[in-house]
Design a protein around this motif. Structure first.
Motif, PDB file in Angstrom:
ATOM      1  N   ALA A   1       4.889 -79.612 -20.130  1.00 58.88           N
ATOM      2  CA  ALA A   1       3.974 -78.536 -20.981  1.00 58.88           C
ATOM      3  C   ALA A   1       3.572 -79.464 -22.156  1.00 58.88           C
ATOM      4  O   ALA A   1       2.455 -79.353 -22.754  1.00 58.88           O
ATOM      5  CB  ALA A   1       4.623 -77.355 -21.168  1.00 58.88           C
ATOM      6  N   LEU A   2       4.540 -79.926 -22.968  1.00 58.07           N
ATOM      7  CA  LEU A   2       4.310 -80.624 -24.319  1.00 58.07           C
ATOM      8  C   LEU A   2       3.288 -81.575 -24.313  1.00 58.07           C
ATOM      9  O   LEU A   2       2.359 -81.725 -24.953  1.00 58.07           O
ATOM     10  CB  LEU A   2       5.838 -81.241 -25.079  1.00 58.07           C
ATOM     11  CG  LEU A   2       6.693 -80.178 -25.378  1.00 58.07           C
ATOM     12  CD1 LEU A   2       7.883 -80.836 -25.666  1.00 58.07           C
ATOM     13  CD2 LEU A   2       5.896 -79.807 -26.894  1.00 58.07           C
ATOM     14  N   HIS A   3       3.467 -82.660 -23.064  1.00 58.30           N
ATOM     15  CA  HIS A   3       2.502 -83.699 -22.816  1.00 58.30           C
ATOM     16  C   HIS A   3       1.105 -82.904 -22.320  1.00 58.30           C
ATOM     17  O   HIS A   3       0.280 -83.804 -23.095  1.00 58.30           O
ATOM     18  CB  HIS A   3       3.049 -84.579 -21.774  1.00 58.30           C
ATOM     19  CG  HIS A   3       2.241 -85.612 -21.197  1.00 58.30           C
ATOM     20  ND1 HIS A   3       1.996 -86.664 -22.258  1.00 58.30           N
ATOM     21  CD2 HIS A   3       1.226 -85.877 -20.350  1.00 58.30           C
ATOM     22  CE1 HIS A   3       1.235 -87.621 -21.800  1.00 58.30           C
ATOM     23  NE2 HIS A   3       0.821 -87.141 -20.608  1.00 58.30           N
TER      24      HIS A   3
ATOM     25  N   VAL B   1       9.573 -78.321 -19.799  1.00 54.71           N
ATOM     26  CA  VAL B   1       8.912 -78.345 -21.170  1.00 54.71           C
ATOM     27  C   VAL B   1       8.182 -79.455 -21.514  1.00 54.71           C
ATOM     28  O   VAL B   1       7.231 -79.555 -22.258  1.00 54.71           O
ATOM     29  CB  VAL B   1      10.261 -77.904 -22.027  1.00 54.71           C
ATOM     30  CG1 VAL B   1       9.893 -78.415 -23.442  1.00 54.71           C
ATOM     31  CG2 VAL B   1      10.466 -76.539 -21.809  1.00 54.71           C
TER      32      VAL B   1
ATOM     33  N   ARG C   1      -0.392 -73.342 -27.818  1.00 59.72           N
ATOM     34  CA  ARG C   1      -1.116 -74.390 -26.748  1.00 59.72           C
ATOM     35  C   ARG C   1      -0.179 -75.090 -25.563  1.00 59.72           C
ATOM     36  O   ARG C   1      -0.257 -75.215 -24.582  1.00 59.72           O
ATOM     37  CB  ARG C   1      -1.703 -75.612 -27.365  1.00 59.72           C
ATOM     38  CG  ARG C   1      -2.805 -75.507 -28.499  1.00 59.72           C
ATOM     39  CD  ARG C   1      -3.356 -76.532 -29.344  1.00 59.72           C
ATOM     40  NE  ARG C   1      -3.793 -77.518 -28.448  1.00 59.72           N
ATOM     41  CZ  ARG C   1      -3.976 -78.883 -28.952  1.00 59.72           C
ATOM     42  NH1 ARG C   1      -3.947 -78.846 -30.268  1.00 59.72           N
ATOM     43  NH2 ARG C   1      -4.361 -79.881 -28.028  1.00 59.72           N
ATOM     44  N   VAL C   2       0.972 -75.115 -26.182  1.00 60.16           N
ATOM     45  CA  VAL C   2       2.038 -75.882 -25.304  1.00 60.16           C
ATOM     46  C   VAL C   2       2.463 -74.597 -24.144  1.00 60.16           C
ATOM     47  O   VAL C   2       2.594 -74.740 -23.001  1.00 60.16           O
ATOM     48  CB  VAL C   2       3.154 -76.240 -25.840  1.00 60.16           C
ATOM     49  CG1 VAL C   2       4.431 -76.624 -24.869  1.00 60.16           C
ATOM     50  CG2 VAL C   2       2.836 -77.459 -26.967  1.00 60.16           C
TER      51      VAL C   2
ATOM     52  N   HIS D   1       0.582 -74.037 -20.965  1.00 59.89           N
ATOM     53  CA  HIS D   1       0.842 -75.090 -19.874  1.00 59.89           C
ATOM     54  C   HIS D   1       2.239 -74.740 -19.311  1.00 59.89           C
ATOM     55  O   HIS D   1       2.604 -75.636 -18.253  1.00 59.89           O
ATOM     56  CB  HIS D   1       0.765 -76.507 -20.446  1.00 59.89           C
ATOM     57  CG  HIS D   1      -0.575 -76.893 -21.015  1.00 59.89           C
ATOM     58  ND1 HIS D   1      -1.414 -77.405 -20.046  1.00 59.89           N
ATOM     59  CD2 HIS D   1      -1.195 -76.835 -21.933  1.00 59.89           C
ATOM     60  CE1 HIS D   1      -2.389 -77.695 -20.666  1.00 59.89           C
ATOM     61  NE2 HIS D   1      -2.582 -77.364 -21.809  1.00 59.89           N
TER      62      HIS D   1
ATOM     63  N   ALA E   1      -0.171 -80.259 -23.213  1.00 56.72           N
ATOM     64  CA  ALA E   1      -0.982 -79.756 -24.135  1.00 56.72           C
ATOM     65  C   ALA E   1      -1.796 -80.667 -24.961  1.00 56.72           C
ATOM     66  O   ALA E   1      -2.553 -80.246 -26.093  1.00 56.72           O
ATOM     67  CB  ALA E   1      -0.065 -78.723 -25.005  1.00 56.72           C
TER      68      ALA E   1
ATOM     69  N   PRO F   1       4.340 -83.634 -31.452  1.00 56.44           N
ATOM     70  CA  PRO F   1       5.631 -82.940 -31.822  1.00 56.44           C
ATOM     71  C   PRO F   1       5.877 -83.349 -33.298  1.00 56.44           C
ATOM     72  O   PRO F   1       5.555 -84.535 -33.799  1.00 56.44           O
ATOM     73  CB  PRO F   1       6.665 -82.860 -31.067  1.00 56.44           C
ATOM     74  CG  PRO F   1       6.206 -84.027 -30.154  1.00 56.44           C
ATOM     75  CD  PRO F   1       4.820 -84.308 -30.178  1.00 56.44           C
TER      76      PRO F   1
ATOM     77  N   ILE G   1      10.724 -74.825 -26.595  1.00 51.36           N
ATOM     78  CA  ILE G   1       9.556 -75.090 -27.062  1.00 51.36           C
ATOM     79  C   ILE G   1       9.412 -74.763 -28.681  1.00 51.36           C
ATOM     80  O   ILE G   1       8.973 -75.564 -29.548  1.00 51.36           O
ATOM     81  CB  ILE G   1       8.250 -74.511 -26.460  1.00 51.36           C
ATOM     82  CG1 ILE G   1       8.175 -75.288 -25.121  1.00 51.36           C
ATOM     83  CG2 ILE G   1       6.888 -74.996 -27.082  1.00 51.36           C
ATOM     84  CD1 ILE G   1       7.228 -74.563 -24.166  1.00 51.36           C
TER      85      ILE G   1
END
Length: 442
Positions: free
Chosen positions: A146-148, A143, A16-17, A20, A150, A154, A426
Motif C-alpha cells: 500500500a505504501l508503494h 502495508v 492516500r496509503v 490502497h 500510493a 515516507p 501506516i
C-alpha cells in the motif's frame, strides 16, 4: 515545516496509503502465506515468495539466505531524511504442518487447522499459522504494498522484515539443513540486523491488542533426575530407585514452585511464568528396565530485574532441598537463554505506535499487565533497536460455536482485525518523525 504543516501533510499521506489497503489485498496476502509451509528451519520457500511478490510490484526486496533451507525476506521503501523504521514479523510456525512431527504433541489427532492450507469463512481465515505469525506477517506485506502503490515518500526509510527462526525452538528433526542446531530463538532477526538492516526504530507485529514496550526473556533448563538402571525381575532383590517415578515427583514439585515463582518475580508489565515442558529417559524398546536418569526440560520466563544466571541459581537452590527430601540426586543446567528487554515508554516509536493505536481503536490505550510472552522484540532490542510491539486480538469465538484451544487460536485470523493493525502500522510510519523531533527538542 511547522509541526501543524507536517501533520497536515502526514494526514494526507496516510489517507492516500489507506486507500490502497484493501480487504482483498490483506486476504490475498494471508492466504498465500498460509499455503506455503514454513516450519522453523524451513522458511526459505516462503521468504522467496514474499520477496518475489514485492519485487513484482516494484518494491526493492531480497531473499536474505541463512542456509539452503532457511532465509529471511527483506524489503526497503526509501524515504526522506527522518528516522528509519523496521516493520518486522517472524514467518515460522509453532508446529510444522506434518502430522508425523506434530501429533500427539500439538493435538491428539490431526485437525484441518494444523494443515498449511487456508480456508476462508467470511472474515475468518483458518490454517496453520493464520493468526500467529502469518496473519501478522501478511499485514506487514500488505502495508508495504500500500505504501508503494500510493506513491508517497515516507518520512524515513521503511524496512519490511520477515524473519526466519522466530519461534522459541531448537532444530526440528527432519526439517531444514542437516546439522544446524541454531534455527530458532530469533536467529533470523539477529542475522537481518547484522547484515545491513539495522534501523533507528522497529515495530514488531505479534498477537495482542495492545502496545508493549518490554517483554520477558526466557531460560531453558534441563533438570536431570538420577536413579538406578535395573531389571524388573530383580526389583525385590537389589537396591531400587526408579528415575521415572522420582522425575514425576520432581515435576509436580516444580509445577507448584513455578506458580509461586511467577508471583514473586512480578515486575512492571511482566509476570514471568514457567512450565515443565517435556520429559526424556528410558529405553522404550526395553520395558523391563528402569533408566539411570530422566531429564525434564523447563521453560522459565524472566523479567528485566533477573538474568538467566540468577534464575538458574534459584532453580538449583530449590532442587537442592527437593533432592534432600526425596533422597535422589537432581542436577540442573541451562540449555538456552534470552534476556528480558525494555524500551522506555517515552521512546518515539512507542509514543507513535500508542497514538496510532488510540486513533484506530477510538479509545485511550490501556497497558496490558501480567505478560509472559517473549518474541523477537528481545532480539531487536538486544541489537540496539528501540522496539514497540503491537498486534491483533486472537479470534475468541466462531459462528459455529466450535472450540478454540491454544493451537487453533494460533491458526485463526479475522481480516477485519488485520485491517485495523495495518492502519496502526501506516499511521506509525508517518507519526514517528514528529515524535522523534519532539524527543530531540526535549
Amino acid at each position: 515545516m511547522t509541526t501543524a504543516g507536517r501533520r497536515d501533510s502526514a494526514d494526507e499521506a496516510i489517507e492516500r496509503v489507506l486507500a490502497h489497503l484493501t480487504r482483498e489485498r490483506l486476504l490475498a496476502a494471508v492466504r498465500a502465506m498460509v499455503d506455503i509451509p514454513s516450519p522453523t528451519g524451513g522458511e526459505a520457500l516462503l521468504a522467496e515468495w514474499i520477496a518475489s511478490d514485492l519485487v513484482s510490484a516494484g518494491v526493492d526486496a531480497e531473499v536474505q539466505r541463512i542456509d539452503t533451507s532457511q532465509a529471511n525476506a527483506v524489503a526497503t521503501l526509501h524515504g526522506g531524511g527522518g528516522p528509519s523504521l523496521l516493520l518486522y514479523a517472524p514467518i515460522d510456525t509453532f508446529t510444522t504442518g506434518n502430522p508425523a512431527l506434530d501429533i500427539p504433541g500439538a493435538a491428539v489427532s490431526w485437525r484441518p487447522d494444523l494443515a498449511p492450507q487456508a480456508v476462508v469463512s467470511g472474515d475468518i481465515v483458518e490454517g496453520l499459522g493464520a493468526g500467529n505469525p502469518k496473519g501478522h506477517g501478511a499485514v506487514v506485506l500488505a502495508v508495504l504494498h500500500a505504501l508503494h502503490a500510493a506513491g508517497v515518500t515516507p518520512p524515513g526509510d521503511v524496512v519490511g522484515g520477515f524473519g526466519a527462526g522466530g519461534m522459541p525452538s531448537f532444530a526440528v528433526s527432519g526439517v531444514g539443513a542437516p546439522g544446524r542446531t541454531n534455527t530458532g530463538h530469533g536467529v533470523g532477526a539477529g542475522f537481518m540486523l547484522e547484515r545491513g538492516y539495522t534501523t533507528d526504530f522497529a515495530v514488531i507485529t505479534k498477537p495482542g491488542w495492545t502496545v508493549l514496550h518490554e517483554e520477558v526473556g526466557l531460560v531453558w533448563i534441563d533438570v536431570t533426575v538420577s536413579g538406578r538402571h535395573t531389571y524388573v525381575g530383580s526389583r525385590h532383590r537389589i537396591p531400587y530407585s526408579n528415575a521415572v517415578a522420582s522425575a514425576g515427583r520432581v515435576a509436580i514439585a516444580l509445577e507448584d514452585w513455578l506458580e509461586e515463582y511467577a508471583q514473586r518475580h512480578r515486575y512492571a508489565t511482566m509476570t514471568p511464568q514457567g512450565i515443565v515442558s517435556s520429559i526424556s529417559g528410558g529405553l522404550e524398546r526395553l520395558a523391563a528396565s528402569t533408566p539411570a536418569a530422566v531429564t525434564l526440560r523447563l521453560d522459565l520466563r524472566l523479567t528485566t530485574q533477573q538474568t538467566p544466571a540468577t534464575v538458574l541459581r534459584e532453580v538449583r537452590a530449590m532442587l537442592a532441598g527437593l533432592s534432600a527430601q526425596l533422597g535422589v540426586e537432581v542436577s540442573a543446567r541451562a540449555v538456552a537463554a534470552i534476556p528480558a528487554t525494555h524500551t522506555p515508554p517515552d521512546s518515539p516509536v512507542v509514543q507513535a505506535t500508542v497514538e496510532a493505536f488510540e486513533t484506530v481503536s477510538g479509545s485511550p490505550h490501556q497497558v496490558v499487565m501480567d505478560n509472559s510472552g517473549a518474541t523477537d522484540a528481545n532480539i531487536l532490542r538486544m541489537r540496539g533497536v528501540p522496539t514497540a510491539r503491537v498486534g491483533m486480538p486472537k479470534v475468541a469465538a466462531l459462528a459455529d460455536g466450535s472450540p478454540i484451544d491454544f493451537t487453533r487460536g494460533m491458526n485463526l485470523v479475522d481480516v477485519r482485525e488485520m485491517q485495523r493493525l495495518a492502519e496502526i502500522l501506516i499511521r506509525t510510519v508517518f507519526l514517528l518523525a514528529s515524535k522523534d523531533d519532539s524527543a530531540r527538542a526535549g
